[in-house]
Design a protein around this motif. Sequence first.
Motif, short mmCIF file in Angstrom:
data_model
loop_
_atom_site.label_atom_id
_atom_site.label_comp_id
_atom_site.label_asym_id
_atom_site.label_seq_id
_atom_site.Cartn_x
_atom_site.Cartn_y
_atom_site.Cartn_z
N ILE A 135 -15.79 -11.42 -3.49
CA ILE A 135 -14.43 -11.11 -3.90
C ILE A 135 -13.81 -10.09 -2.95
O ILE A 135 -12.63 -10.19 -2.57
N LYS A 136 -14.60 -9.12 -2.54
CA LYS A 136 -14.11 -8.15 -1.55
C LYS A 136 -13.78 -8.84 -0.23
O LYS A 136 -12.77 -8.52 0.42
N GLN A 137 -14.61 -9.80 0.15
CA GLN A 137 -14.34 -10.56 1.37
C GLN A 137 -13.05 -11.37 1.22
O GLN A 137 -12.25 -11.45 2.16
N LEU A 138 -12.84 -11.97 0.05
CA LEU A 138 -11.61 -12.72 -0.21
C LEU A 138 -10.40 -11.84 0.00
O LEU A 138 -9.41 -12.25 0.63
N CYS A 139 -10.46 -10.63 -0.52
CA CYS A 139 -9.34 -9.69 -0.38
C CYS A 139 -9.13 -9.28 1.07
O CYS A 139 -7.98 -9.16 1.53
N GLN A 140 -10.22 -9.06 1.81
CA GLN A 140 -10.08 -8.71 3.22
C GLN A 140 -9.47 -9.86 4.01
O GLN A 140 -8.62 -9.65 4.88
N GLU A 141 -9.88 -11.07 3.69
CA GLU A 141 -9.30 -12.24 4.36
C GLU A 141 -7.81 -12.36 4.05
O GLU A 141 -7.00 -12.71 4.93
N ALA A 142 -7.46 -12.07 2.81
CA ALA A 142 -6.04 -12.11 2.43
C ALA A 142 -5.24 -11.10 3.24
O ALA A 142 -4.11 -11.37 3.65
N LYS A 143 -5.82 -9.94 3.48
CA LYS A 143 -5.15 -8.94 4.31
C LYS A 143 -5.09 -9.38 5.77
O LYS A 143 -4.07 -9.21 6.44
N ASP A 144 -6.17 -9.95 6.26
CA ASP A 144 -6.22 -10.39 7.66
C ASP A 144 -5.20 -11.47 7.95
O ASP A 144 -4.60 -11.49 9.03
N TYR A 145 -5.00 -12.38 7.00
CA TYR A 145 -4.11 -13.53 7.21
C TYR A 145 -2.75 -13.36 6.52
O TYR A 145 -1.87 -14.18 6.71
N HIS A 146 -2.60 -12.32 5.77
CA HIS A 146 -1.37 -12.04 5.02
C HIS A 146 -1.00 -13.18 4.07
O HIS A 146 0.15 -13.67 4.05
N PHE A 147 -1.99 -13.60 3.27
CA PHE A 147 -1.71 -14.58 2.23
C PHE A 147 -0.88 -13.93 1.13
O PHE A 147 -0.84 -12.71 0.98
N ALA A 151 -9.12 -23.14 1.10
CA ALA A 151 -9.21 -23.49 2.52
C ALA A 151 -8.06 -22.89 3.32
O ALA A 151 -7.68 -23.42 4.37
N GLY A 152 -7.52 -21.79 2.83
CA GLY A 152 -6.36 -21.19 3.49
C GLY A 152 -6.62 -20.80 4.94
O GLY A 152 -5.77 -21.01 5.82
N ILE A 153 -7.78 -20.25 5.20
CA ILE A 153 -8.09 -19.83 6.58
C ILE A 153 -8.13 -21.03 7.50
O ILE A 153 -7.53 -21.02 8.59
N ALA A 154 -8.81 -22.09 7.10
CA ALA A 154 -8.88 -23.30 7.92
C ALA A 154 -7.50 -23.89 8.17
O ALA A 154 -7.19 -24.35 9.28
N ILE A 155 -6.64 -23.87 7.14
CA ILE A 155 -5.29 -24.40 7.28
C ILE A 155 -4.48 -23.58 8.27
O ILE A 155 -3.79 -24.13 9.14
#
Length: 236
Positions: free
Chosen positions: A27-39, A214-218
């Motif tokens: 879950i922490k990784q999900l949040c970091q990814e959201a910050k990295d990609y600005h979802f 699959a947001g990152i892949a997209i």
Amino acid sequence: MAAYTIDQLAQLIDHTNLKADTKPEAIKQLCQEAKDYHFKMVAVNQVQSELCAQELADTDIHVGAAIAFPLGQTSIAAKVFETQDAIAKGAQEIDYVINLTQAKAGNLAYIKEEMAALVSVCRQAQVICKVIFETAYLEKEEIIAIATIAKEVKPDFIKTSTGFAATGARAEDVRLMKETVGDAVKVKAAGGIRDLETLITMVQNGAERIGTSAGIAIIEEARFYLTRHRTNQIKI
């Protein structure tokens, strides 16, 4: 036709992890990814709202809590409590599953009562409310009937799917939902959206938010497209 930059595409996406066996580290990784990609949002099970709120503090990324997920088979009172608890723990968006037993029984009065109750809680707290239909189980006439209720009650979004049914979002269902609610309510497509082409199809049919794991892949696929075509926008 509209043109989207990478950031504008990312802002369509609710970055999702709703697995039952997810660890806090994921879950922490999900949040970091959201910050990295600005979802736009992280979509998680309700119990993880507080952790996400902590991880996303001081950002513009929303915490989205799934309510009565994925079956929708709890009482209105239970859904109201779960929603209130999620909001108290930092959720800024609520995605709740309708009572499909009542929907399939044709008890539209119950569906309206439930929707009104959940929308009221969200309105009072100034958070976004999304209503998950789970279209895999609904006939065309049922989708129209529930969307017509939404047009009157006015949640922020109506949403196709949980991603846990046999099928997820279908372009024809997104289009039908949007045609029914018009500009009164937005539409979110979720379930089985794993590539840029499918995302584009959903947006073309009326979706204004996309739920996907699959947001990152997209987004990486979109970056490759922009580089190959030497442009900074994708036309949809």
